[in-house]
Design an enzyme around this catalytic site. Structure first.
Site, PDB file in Angstrom:
ATOM      1  N   GLU A  36      71.951  30.442   6.073  1.00  0.00           N
ATOM      2  CA  GLU A  36      71.654  31.256   4.893  1.00  0.00           C
ATOM      3  C   GLU A  36      70.150  31.384   4.675  1.00  0.00           C
ATOM      4  O   GLU A  36      69.655  32.445   4.314  1.00  0.00           O
ATOM      5  CB  GLU A  36      72.325  30.676   3.646  1.00  0.00           C
ATOM      6  CG  GLU A  36      73.840  30.832   3.629  1.00  0.00           C
ATOM      7  CD  GLU A  36      74.285  32.293   3.566  1.00  0.00           C
ATOM      8  OE1 GLU A  36      73.471  33.157   3.222  1.00  0.00           O
ATOM      9  OE2 GLU A  36      75.458  32.558   3.880  1.00  0.00           O
ATOM     10  N   TYR A 117      70.888  33.252  -4.970  1.00  0.00           N
ATOM     11  CA  TYR A 117      71.811  33.705  -3.930  1.00  0.00           C
ATOM     12  C   TYR A 117      72.247  32.548  -3.022  1.00  0.00           C
ATOM     13  O   TYR A 117      73.442  32.316  -2.818  1.00  0.00           O
ATOM     14  CB  TYR A 117      71.190  34.822  -3.068  1.00  0.00           C
ATOM     15  CG  TYR A 117      71.999  34.986  -1.810  1.00  0.00           C
ATOM     16  CD1 TYR A 117      73.222  35.631  -1.840  1.00  0.00           C
ATOM     17  CD2 TYR A 117      71.598  34.399  -0.608  1.00  0.00           C
ATOM     18  CE1 TYR A 117      74.030  35.714  -0.719  1.00  0.00           C
ATOM     19  CE2 TYR A 117      72.393  34.477   0.522  1.00  0.00           C
ATOM     20  CZ  TYR A 117      73.601  35.131   0.461  1.00  0.00           C
ATOM     21  OH  TYR A 117      74.401  35.189   1.561  1.00  0.00           O
ATOM     22  N   ASP A 135      73.859  39.304  -3.089  1.00  0.00           N
ATOM     23  CA  ASP A 135      72.713  39.682  -2.266  1.00  0.00           C
ATOM     24  C   ASP A 135      72.589  41.201  -2.274  1.00  0.00           C
ATOM     25  O   ASP A 135      73.301  41.892  -2.984  1.00  0.00           O
ATOM     26  CB  ASP A 135      72.874  39.143  -0.846  1.00  0.00           C
ATOM     27  CG  ASP A 135      73.926  39.919  -0.085  1.00  0.00           C
ATOM     28  OD1 ASP A 135      74.839  40.463  -0.736  1.00  0.00           O
ATOM     29  OD2 ASP A 135      73.841  40.011   1.144  1.00  0.00           O
TER      30      ASP A 135
END
Length: 328
Positions: A36, A117, A135
């Site tokens: 991520e 996020y 996102d």
DNA sequence: GAGACGTGGTT
DNA sequence: TAACCAAGTCT
């Protein structure tokens, strides 16, 4: 928004989900977090090989936490947004210190480099929490489905769309849809599983959502990079930890300016950053400037961990040395 | 809240 | 070619 569209999207995703190296079963928090962070503002195509190298070299967060800063920054070289790598190091050490990743969005959010996020994404994907990871893909898809022009408002509207118990899977479904079908330009509505539920599609103008960002003009700057290379070595330095390319290996040189310096460069490399463009003039110099640095073998520049700006500038200088007539 | 912060791919 | 854009975060 109705649950029908959400279920259609989940079913589509279960049939068509891409097989990405961080999508393991069961999900490993370390790999989820690492992927991520790498994927922030960076494409899957760019991240995939770099992710594989990272987890091969450091299979666990404890191994990463124990690695020297230079090794990690070097492994990150070329990926950009180097604050991510600095935060990655700090985060890995904080996690190793406390023994494991925290398991909730609220606690994950406190770690360096995990914003709204990423904290939600890791909580949902690795720990099964009902946290909505919003996102730019989610914002764009929601903006079109709901015909909401404002990105942030669309993201807020999307939160109520995530099905209970499936937040991680739904986030990945939206991201795959956003990158493969509901693309920024030329969305492929013909194959979209929720086209029938899309308000922007019904209006006949999916690309009109969300509203375009206001564009700012990019100023131009000039820089000097001293080219000190007796024999088969070149003098490198480490940039200050804060600011642009912070902590990364570099050619030495003064602070960049708006004025073109009066120098006779061996080569000029033009480089585009997010908020300005740069002409970096590589200027031969007999002695290293004052300060810390090291000699790097020209035949082993790959191990120096150079960001792309300096890697390209050095390539241009080496080329100019071989082909003097072509020098800029 | 707006600007700083990289790079590579696509159009 | 230049503009646009990407699984954002920090200040």
């Amino acid at each position: 928004m109705d649950a029908t569209a959400a279920n259609l999207l989940l079913e589509h995703h279960r049939r068509h989900a891409r097989d990405l190296p961080w999508r393991m079963t069961p999900r490993d928090p370390y790999r989820t977090w690492l992927s991520e962070v790498m994927l922030q503002q960076t494409t899957v195509a760019t991240v995939t090989p770099r992710f594989l190298r990272f987890v091969e070299r450091w299979p666990t967060v404890e191994a990463l936490a124990a690695a020297p800063d230079e090794d990690i920054l070097g492994e990150w070289a070329g990926l950009g947004y180097y604050a991510r790598a600095r935060n990655l190091i700090a985060c890995a050490r904080a996690v190793a210190e406390r023994g494991a990743f925290p398991t909730t969005e609220v606690e994950l959010r406190k770690l360096p480099g995990l914003g709204a996020y990423t904290a939600a994404a890791v909580a949902a994907i690795a720990f099964g929490e009902d946290a909505a990871a919003i996102d730019t893909n989610v914002e764009r898809v929601a903006a079109r489905v709901f015909a909401i022009a404002d990105r942030k408002a669309a993201g807020e509207a999307a939160k109520g769309w995530f099905p209970a118990g499936h937040h991680g899977e739904f986030a990945e479904a939206l991201m795959d849809l956003g990158s493969n079908i509901c693309r920024p330009k030329a969305p492929n509505c013909q194959v979209c599983p929720i086209a029938a539920h899309c308000r922007a599609r019904a209006l006949g103008c999916p690309e009109a959502f969300p509203a375009a960002k206001v564009k700012k003009d990019r100023p131009h700057r000039y820089g000097i990079a001293w080219w000190v290379r007796p024999g088969n070595e070149v003098w490198l330095v480490r940039r200050p930890v804060k600011g642009l390319l912070g902590g990364m290996a570099a050619l030495p040189g003064p602070v960049w300016s708006e004025q073109r310096p009066a120098v006779n460069p061996l080569a000029i490399h033009r480089h585009g950053f997010t908020h300005f463009t740069l002409d970096l003039m590589v200027v031969p110099c007999a002695e290293p400037p004052a300060g810390e640095g090291w000699w790097q073998s020209v035949s082993d520049l790959g191990s120096a961990g150079l960001p792309t700006l300096y890697r390209r500038a050095i390539e241009a200088a080496l080329h100019a040395e071989r082909e003097p007539r072509l020098a800029a």
